[in-house]
Design a protein around this motif. Structure first.
Motif, mmCIF file in Angstrom:
data_model
loop_
_atom_site.group_PDB
_atom_site.id
_atom_site.type_symbol
_atom_site.label_atom_id
_atom_site.label_comp_id
_atom_site.label_asym_id
_atom_site.label_seq_id
_atom_site.Cartn_x
_atom_site.Cartn_y
_atom_site.Cartn_z
ATOM 1 N N ASP A 1 7.251 31.654 34.963
ATOM 2 C CA ASP A 1 6.053 32.453 34.704
ATOM 3 C C ASP A 1 6.377 33.938 34.764
ATOM 4 O OD1 ASP A 1 4.546 30.185 34.400
ATOM 5 O OD2 ASP A 1 3.695 30.246 36.426
ATOM 6 N N GLN A 2 7.217 34.318 35.704
ATOM 7 C CA GLN A 2 7.594 35.728 35.819
ATOM 8 C C GLN A 2 8.383 36.182 34.601
ATOM 9 O OE1 GLN A 2 6.549 37.731 38.231
ATOM 10 N NE2 GLN A 2 7.514 39.462 37.235
ATOM 11 N N LYS A 3 9.245 35.307 34.076
ATOM 12 C CA LYS A 3 10.010 35.635 32.872
ATOM 13 C C LYS A 3 9.074 35.834 31.677
ATOM 14 C CE LYS A 3 14.173 33.137 34.232
ATOM 15 N NZ LYS A 3 15.011 31.961 33.959
ATOM 16 N N ILE A 4 8.098 34.954 31.559
ATOM 17 C CA ILE A 4 7.130 35.071 30.460
ATOM 18 C C ILE A 4 6.337 36.357 30.607
ATOM 19 C CG2 ILE A 4 5.025 34.055 29.479
ATOM 20 C CD1 ILE A 4 6.243 31.302 30.179
ATOM 21 N N TYR A 5 5.916 36.655 31.828
ATOM 22 C CA TYR A 5 5.150 37.872 32.090
ATOM 23 C C TYR A 5 5.971 39.116 31.753
ATOM 24 C CZ TYR A 5 2.645 41.432 34.733
ATOM 25 O OH TYR A 5 1.988 42.568 35.109
ATOM 26 N N ASP A 6 7.240 39.130 32.174
ATOM 27 C CA ASP A 6 8.113 40.274 31.880
ATOM 28 C C ASP A 6 8.329 40.438 30.374
ATOM 29 O OD1 ASP A 6 8.322 40.790 34.577
ATOM 30 O OD2 ASP A 6 10.273 39.797 34.802
ATOM 31 N N ALA A 7 8.537 39.327 29.673
ATOM 32 C CA ALA A 7 8.728 39.397 28.219
ATOM 33 C C ALA A 7 7.469 39.928 27.538
ATOM 34 C CB ALA A 7 9.078 38.008 27.670
ATOM 35 N N HIS A 8 6.322 39.499 28.031
ATOM 36 C CA HIS A 8 5.056 39.986 27.467
ATOM 37 C C HIS A 8 4.908 41.484 27.703
ATOM 38 C CE1 HIS A 8 0.858 40.113 26.350
ATOM 39 N NE2 HIS A 8 0.576 40.672 27.514
ATOM 40 N N LYS A 9 5.234 41.949 28.887
ATOM 41 C CA LYS A 9 5.130 43.376 29.202
ATOM 42 C C LYS A 9 6.096 44.208 28.357
ATOM 43 C CE LYS A 9 1.916 43.869 32.137
ATOM 44 N NZ LYS A 9 0.739 44.634 31.781
ATOM 45 N N ARG A 10 7.326 43.705 28.156
ATOM 46 C CA ARG A 10 8.278 44.416 27.302
ATOM 47 C C ARG A 10 7.766 44.511 25.874
ATOM 48 N NH1 ARG A 10 12.060 41.470 30.235
ATOM 49 N NH2 ARG A 10 12.206 39.930 28.565
ATOM 50 N N GLY A 11 7.240 43.402 25.348
ATOM 51 C CA GLY A 11 6.690 43.409 23.996
ATOM 52 C C GLY A 11 5.500 44.339 23.870
ATOM 53 N N GLU A 12 4.664 44.360 24.901
ATOM 54 C CA GLU A 12 3.500 45.236 24.893
ATOM 55 C C GLU A 12 3.929 46.709 24.910
ATOM 56 O OE1 GLU A 12 1.071 44.984 28.433
ATOM 57 O OE2 GLU A 12 -0.724 45.096 27.202
ATOM 58 N N ALA A 13 4.915 47.035 25.741
ATOM 59 C CA ALA A 13 5.407 48.415 25.811
ATOM 60 C C ALA A 13 6.036 48.835 24.485
ATOM 61 C CB ALA A 13 6.417 48.552 26.952
ATOM 62 N N GLU A 14 6.768 47.939 23.857
ATOM 63 C CA GLU A 14 7.390 48.245 22.561
ATOM 64 C C GLU A 14 6.319 48.475 21.494
ATOM 65 O OE1 GLU A 14 10.147 45.958 19.294
ATOM 66 O OE2 GLU A 14 10.457 45.486 21.408
ATOM 67 N N THR A 15 5.291 47.677 21.497
ATOM 68 C CA THR A 15 4.199 47.846 20.534
ATOM 69 C C THR A 15 3.492 49.172 20.732
ATOM 70 O OG1 THR A 15 3.887 45.451 20.494
ATOM 71 C CG2 THR A 15 2.084 46.795 19.650
ATOM 72 N N ILE A 16 3.256 49.548 21.978
ATOM 73 C CA ILE A 16 2.600 50.824 22.264
ATOM 74 C C ILE A 16 3.472 51.981 21.782
ATOM 75 C CG2 ILE A 16 1.882 52.359 24.136
ATOM 76 C CD1 ILE A 16 0.884 49.834 25.598
ATOM 77 N N ARG A 17 4.784 51.893 22.008
ATOM 78 C CA ARG A 17 5.693 52.941 21.523
ATOM 79 C C ARG A 17 5.639 53.060 20.003
ATOM 80 N NH1 ARG A 17 9.808 50.572 24.179
ATOM 81 N NH2 ARG A 17 9.440 50.828 26.381
ATOM 82 N N LYS A 18 5.626 51.923 19.303
ATOM 83 C CA LYS A 18 5.556 51.942 17.838
ATOM 84 C C LYS A 18 4.262 52.587 17.358
ATOM 85 C CE LYS A 18 8.408 47.895 16.841
ATOM 86 N NZ LYS A 18 8.402 46.511 16.325
ATOM 87 N N VAL A 19 3.153 52.263 18.009
ATOM 88 C CA VAL A 19 1.861 52.829 17.610
ATOM 89 C C VAL A 19 1.850 54.338 17.848
ATOM 90 C CG1 VAL A 19 -0.594 52.900 18.218
ATOM 91 C CG2 VAL A 19 0.549 50.707 17.910
ATOM 92 N N LEU A 20 2.375 54.780 18.984
ATOM 93 C CA LEU A 20 2.414 56.215 19.273
ATOM 94 C C LEU A 20 3.314 56.954 18.280
ATOM 95 C CD1 LEU A 20 2.506 56.249 23.178
ATOM 96 C CD2 LEU A 20 0.612 56.894 21.673
ATOM 97 N N THR A 21 4.435 56.357 17.923
ATOM 98 C CA THR A 21 5.330 56.979 16.940
ATOM 99 C C THR A 21 4.633 57.098 15.589
ATOM 100 O OG1 THR A 21 7.232 56.026 18.092
ATOM 101 C CG2 THR A 21 7.585 56.788 15.833
ATOM 102 N N GLU A 22 3.972 56.040 15.162
ATOM 103 C CA GLU A 22 3.254 56.074 13.890
ATOM 104 C C GLU A 22 2.133 57.102 13.922
ATOM 105 O OE1 GLU A 22 2.624 55.146 9.983
ATOM 106 O OE2 GLU A 22 4.245 54.442 11.269
ATOM 107 N N THR A 23 1.454 57.223 15.048
ATOM 108 C CA THR A 23 0.390 58.219 15.183
ATOM 109 C C THR A 23 0.946 59.628 15.066
ATOM 110 O OG1 THR A 23 -0.816 56.712 16.630
ATOM 111 C CG2 THR A 23 -1.485 59.009 16.677
#
Length: 142
Positions: A58-80
């Motif tokens: 569960d912790q691995k899944i949670y960490d992977a989700h957080k990494r993906g979420e952080a990467e998505t936020i970075r992409k959105v900020l870059t596009e903005t």
């Protein structure tokens, strides 16, 4: 074991509910239910705790989700930022925005206070707006 684990038909502390009148048969069933709950709580099965392997999974899944979420936020900020730079190069900036908003307020005031002079404002603004429009049309790329 505490009394909080008993069924809702038992009067709870601070509650206005009263236990319904029951026959000896239902009280025997309640007693059996209480005893089984006490036994289960003694073994620790009511916690529904997970073993270490599933928690680490569960912790691995949670960490992977957080990494993906952080990467998505970075992409959105870059596009903005890219869009903001593009708009700034096209002439959208704080000064032009402020002047446009003030122009709207001034036109609104003029319509309310002196509606007969609105055409004068439009006439004066047209000396700037019409040449500016042709200038941007001339520079625009198809």
């Amino acid at each position: 074991a505490t009394l909080r684990r008993y069924p809702h038909s038992i009067m709870e502390k601070g509650s206005s509910k009263v236990a319904p009148e029951s026959t000896t048969e239902s009280s025997d069933e309640e007693l059996k239910l209480r005893q089984s709950r006490l036994q289960v709580s003694g073994y620790g099965f009511d916690d529904w705790s997970l073993d270490d392997d599933s928690q680490s999974q569960d912790q691995k899944i949670y960490d992977a989700h957080k990494r993906g979420e952080a990467e998505t936020i970075r992409k959105v900020l870059t596009e903005t930022e890219v869009i903001a730079l593009k708009r700034t190069s096209e002439g959208f900036n704080e000064i032009n925005f402020t002047l446009g908003v003030l122009n709207c307020f001034f036109i609104s005031y003029l319509i309310g206070a002196y509606p007969q002079h609105l055409w004068l404002l439009y006439f004066i603004e047209s000396f700037y707006m019409i040449p500016r429009k042709f200038q941007t049309m001339w520079r625009a790329k198809p």
